[in-house]
Design an enzyme around this catalytic site. Structure first.
Site, short mmCIF file in Angstrom:
data_model
loop_
_atom_site.label_atom_id
_atom_site.label_comp_id
_atom_site.label_asym_id
_atom_site.label_seq_id
_atom_site.Cartn_x
_atom_site.Cartn_y
_atom_site.Cartn_z
N LYS A 158 0.83 -1.21 0.00
CA LYS A 158 0.00 0.00 0.00
C LYS A 158 0.86 1.26 0.00
CE LYS A 158 -3.40 -2.05 3.18
NZ LYS A 158 -4.09 -1.82 4.46
N GLY A 164 -8.39 5.32 -1.29
CA GLY A 164 -9.20 5.00 -2.46
C GLY A 164 -8.71 3.80 -3.25
N GLY A 165 -7.84 2.99 -2.63
CA GLY A 165 -7.35 1.80 -3.32
C GLY A 165 -6.25 2.09 -4.33
N GLU A 289 -7.73 1.41 8.22
CA GLU A 289 -7.41 2.84 8.14
C GLU A 289 -8.57 3.64 8.71
OE1 GLU A 289 -6.97 4.08 4.09
OE2 GLU A 289 -8.94 3.36 3.48
N ARG A 293 -13.34 12.05 7.52
CA ARG A 293 -14.34 12.85 6.78
C ARG A 293 -15.65 12.08 6.75
NH1 ARG A 293 -14.62 9.45 2.57
NH2 ARG A 293 -12.70 8.59 1.68
N VAL A 296 -18.77 8.42 1.53
CA VAL A 296 -19.73 8.35 0.42
C VAL A 296 -20.99 7.61 0.87
CG1 VAL A 296 -20.12 7.51 -1.93
CG2 VAL A 296 -17.85 8.36 -1.27
N ARG A 339 -23.76 2.37 -5.78
CA ARG A 339 -23.15 3.55 -6.40
C ARG A 339 -23.31 3.45 -7.91
NH1 ARG A 339 -17.44 4.89 -3.32
NH2 ARG A 339 -18.03 4.24 -1.20
#
Length: 448
Positions: A158, A164-165, A289, A293, A296, A339
């Site tokens: 990572k 966000g991958g 993680e 914020r 989505v 989504r």
């Protein structure tokens, strides 16, 4: 409560924040790029300011332009939404330095949790379970090889400062590790201006489960349940549900307590999400993680709890007590978010274009948070998320049935969308049973 709010974002999340702020009687200011001038969020705000050209660096990532817009419009607070500058400690600090209220956690908390290595070490110190991995960024590929041998394969590679991958890669042996390391490092430097790489032991057949927390103005932290985010393509979520069908009552209690401990470890205030990996066989979890914020997928938590998370964000930022009785929230029913992207439903590649037709599903238990409408243009400049189709039912079976019907009712003319994929997913035995993991998208595609 402050009287005016600038929303430093675009599309559906800008509309979402504007909607709650307007209900509270707060004057709203939208900022937008030239490419987004005709989108609904611009029209729905009380005032709108053009930031600049379509390129994010010249618009939604332009700190000076956003702060100038705030000064010119008399904004008292700034809500960053998600993405763009939402997890920028420097931007949060600049907002405070400008004498404005930042609707989010402190710059220190953002910085502490933004670096995956530092966050992992903080969590271990707070006795939150973490996967075996490196305690500092690996210096080069040879150190990565040595560390992987000590940790044990398979290994997840990572970007330490990523999200966000982006840049993530799986390695099952040294050859794959060397390739994954170089890819992750290159993408880390490109997207995050930081080459740091973290290695963690990969959990086979894991579920991706996250906990919604709120750090309140009085210093307390509350957890509002978990969301299962295991339906992913390219390590990016496309379907979420709550509660998770793969989490036992005992594990849920442990995860909620762990998420509160994680937030308390950094003196967290405002909305945040503690992301975890769950081993469905052992019913054990590890910290992944923390997203500092609003997520989505926050609407499905709102559907099962009745709590307006944006309102609570604004109240926390203003130093006010919660609007809801957060100590006694009892989630009811089941909710699912799909989504809807402007993308090829087979390869999941972006398909921008003009929307010629737009009909949203309606009815009990159906909620659509959309950024577009008929006549608007999906450009290649931003993430191709069109809308979030959310449903709520008395139980999981009812929610799935409602989701199937809503997908069939949702009509988008013009760009290709991933709605056909949802048709397949919602009837696939693995999803219907609830016994799925992060490999489910590949399984659905293989069986199509």
């Amino acid at each position: 409560m402050f009287e005016s709010l600038l929303v430093a974002n675009r599309g559906e999340i800008a509309r979402r924040v504007i909607r709650t702020a307007a209900r509270l009687g707060v004057r709203t200011i939208a900022v937008h790029s030239e490419a987004d001038a005709t989108l609904p969020f611009v029209r729905e705000a009380d005032e709108a300011v053009l930031l600049g050209p379509a390129a994010p660096a010249q618009s939604y990532l332009n700190t000076e332009a956003i702060l100038d817009a705030a000064r010119r419009t008399g904004a008292q607070a700034i809500h960053p939404g998600y993405g763009f500058l939402a997890e920028s400690a420097a931007f949060a600090a600049a907002v405070g330095d400008a004498g404005l209220t930042w609707v989010g956690p402190s710059p220190d908390a953002i910085e502490a949790m933004g670096d995956k290595v530092n966050a992992r070490n903080l969590m271990a110190k707070a006795e939150v379970p973490v996967a075996a991995g490196t305690e500092s960024p690996v210096a080069d590929v040879e150190e990565a090889v040595r560390a992987a041998a000590a940790i044990g394969y398979p290994i997840m590679v990572k970007a330490a400062a990523g999200g966000g991958g982006i840049g993530m890669g799986l390695a099952r042996d040294e050859v794959e590790l060397r390739a994954a390391y170089e890819t992750a490092k290159a993408r880390a430097e490109r997207f995050f201006s930081s080459p740091g790489i973290l290695l963690e032991r990969y959990i086979e057949h894991a579920r991706h489960v996250e906990v919604q927390i709120l750090g309140l103005a009085d210093g307390r932290v509350v957890a509002l349940g978990e969301r299962d985010c295991s339906v992913q393509r390219r390590h990016q979520k496309i379907v979420e549900e709550t509660p998770s069908p793969g989490v036992s009552a005992q594990l849920r209690e442990q995860m909620l307590a762990g998420a509160v401990a994680a937030a308390e470890a950094v003196g967290y205030r405002n909305a945040g999400t503690v992301e975890c990996l769950v081993d469905p066989k052992t019913q054990e979890y590890v910290f992944l993680e923390m997203n500092t914020r609003l997520q989505v997928e926050h609407p499905i938590t709102e559907l099962v709890t009745g709590v307006d998370l944006v309102e609570e964000q604004l109240r926390i930022a203003a130093g006010l007590a919660p609007a809801a009785d957060l100590d006694n929230v009892r989630p009811t029913g089941h909710a699912i978010e799909l989504r809807v992207y402007a993308e090829d439903p087979v390869r999941f590649l972006p398909r921008p274009g003009k929307i010629t037709e737009w009909r949203e599903p309606t009815g009990d238990g159906v909620r659509v948070d959309a950024g577009y409408e008929a006549g608007t243009l999906v450009t290649p400049h931003y993430d191709p998320l069109l809308a979030k189709l959310c449903v709520h039912g008395a139980d999981r079976d009812a929610a799935i049935e409602r989701a199937r019907a809503a997908v069939k009712e949702f009509v988008v003319g013009g760009p290709a969308t991933n709605l056909p994929f949802f048709d397949q997913l919602l009837t696939h035995p693995s999803f219907v049973s609830g016994a799925y993991d992060t490999g489910i998208v590949a399984k659905v595609r293989a069986d199509a």
